[in-house]
Scaffold this motif. Structure first.
Motif, PDB file in Angstrom:
ATOM      1  N   GLY A   1      54.150  32.545  38.474  1.00 12.61           N
ATOM      2  CA  GLY A   1      53.598  32.114  37.355  1.00 12.61           C
ATOM      3  C   GLY A   1      52.110  30.864  36.971  1.00 12.61           C
TER       4      GLY A   1
ATOM      5  N   THR B   1      52.936  33.091  31.777  1.00  4.82           N
ATOM      6  CA  THR B   1      54.582  33.471  32.334  1.00  4.82           C
ATOM      7  C   THR B   1      55.062  33.999  33.676  1.00  4.82           C
TER       8      THR B   1
ATOM      9  N   ASP C   1      56.964  36.449  36.848  1.00  3.37           N
ATOM     10  CA  ASP C   1      57.911  37.791  36.216  1.00  3.37           C
ATOM     11  C   ASP C   1      58.244  38.473  37.240  1.00  3.37           C
TER      12      ASP C   1
END
Length: 383
Positions: free
Chosen positions: A347, A351, A353
């Protein structure tokens, strides 16, 4: 145009006639020479040292007799049976064959120029050369057949080697290719010298020999052949075939970069980043990586992303780093794919993931990136 063609044949400027003028002259209505005499004049022309245009016009034994007759100049009368063999189609055949040979020579020269340009632009060669044939309605089989019988220039020798090297309209034969490259390189064909170096580097058609590879790269580099300058720089940087010398590596990378080799621009950036052969200069490294990336070099994108991610020569900008890694990853750069996966895993500026991290680690790992293999194992165990 010619009131008395015979006088033109006997003038001191006869050899300076253009091809079209020669053809007009031998077709002139007022010419008072038999076909055999016309042939003698044709042989005097500047094509005397290029026998090949005539070999498709007359039989071999007759051609040899004609040349012998001309060179000896002892007997102006040919045998009657020889005269009979030169029929009324001979003169028109001269025109046709001169045109064919001229066209093929032009094609061969143009293809050599194309290969030269593609190499310096670091573009995959075989596909682009074949595309060039197709785009210009050229029959590569006809060109290959012509090359087999017309090893008359360094360009034609090299190109036949190139056909064999890449298996264009023939089976790939690195041994033949290497021998042809050697032949052309000994006649100072600069692209052939580069290819000989490549053959020695990888063992194509010969045994691997890093020292000889360097020598041939250097020959071409000294003739300002940019892609060979890149190879010489790489050799000095890594001590391949020559003693390691960082200053010389930098020197040759700089020459190659100035000649438009984008990979050399990227390598120069690395020299400035690490102080290899030159003093460290992060700002200069950043500018070179930026130049390389803007030219579409995926390694340049990776290193520019590194600069943005770590604040090297520029303020930290994780989003910019991510975008650059993404662009390079889409170009199948395995380092970019690994770095992109790392950012998704942590991250880092984006974001988090894990699924996308696994996806990019997998793509990078399939290309052999060890860090990506380790990252993939780590995520598979923990998830």
């Amino acid at each position: 145009m010619f009131k008395e063609p015979e006088k033109v044949f006997n003038s001191i400027d006869f050899n300076s006639l253009s091809e079209n003028c020669l053809i007009s002259l031998i077709q002139h209505d007022n010419i008072k020479m038999n076909v055999t005499q016309v042939w003698e004049q044709v042989l005097k022309w500047e094509y005397l040292d290029k026998v090949y245009p005539y070999k498709k016009v007359i039989p071999k034994d007759l051609r040899e007799n004609l040349f012998k007759h001309f060179m000896d100049q002892q007997n102006n009368n040919l045998e009657p049976n020889m005269i009979k063999e030169i029929d009324s189609m001979a003169i028109s055949s001269i025109q046709k064959n001169l045109s064919i040979e001229k066209d093929f020579n032009i094609i061969v020269d143009k293809i050599n120029d194309l290969i030269h340009k593609l190499l310096n632009k670091e573009i995959k060669l075989k596909q682009q050369v074949i595309k060039y044939y197709n785009d210009h309605n050229m029959n590569s089989q006809e060109i290959y057949n012509w090359l087999l019988n017309n090893q008359i220039s360094t360009n034609s020798i090299f190109l036949l080697g190139y056909f064999n090297f890449h298996g264009i309209v023939t089976s790939q034969n690195n041994n033949k290719a290497f021998n042809l490259f050697i032949n052309a390189s000994e006649k100072d064909h600069v692209i052939a010298q580069y290819f000989v170096g490549k053959c020695y580097t990888h063992g194509y058609g010969t045994i691997k020999n890093e020292k000889l590879a360097f020598e041939y790269y250097e020959k071409a580099a000294n003739k300002n052949y940019a892609v060979s300058q890149l190879e010489v720089g790489f050799s000095y940087l890594n001590g391949i075939g020559i003693k390691e010398d960082f200053k010389k590596a930098f020197y040759w990378y700089e020459k190659a970069a100035n000649n438009g080799i984008i990979a050399a621009v990227n390598n120069l950036g690395l020299c400035y980043l690490n102080g290899t052969g030159i003093g460290k200069d992060y700002n200069k490294a950043f500018e070179l990586y930026k130049q390389s990336a803007e030219e579409g070099n995926s390694d340049g994108m990776v290193m520019l992303g590194y600069c943005y991610r770590n604040g090297v020569g520029i303020e930290i900008d994780k989003q910019k780093a991510f975008e650059l890694y993404q662009n390079a990853a889409n170009l199948e750069n395995k380092i970019a794919q690994n770095n992109l996966a790392s950012m998704y895993e942590r991250g880092d500026g984006i974001t988090k993931d894990i699924h996308k991290a696994i996806y990019w680690y997998e793509k990078s790992a399939r290309q052999g990136h060890e860090g990506a293999k380790n990252g993939l194992k780590r995520l598979q165990i923990n998830n």
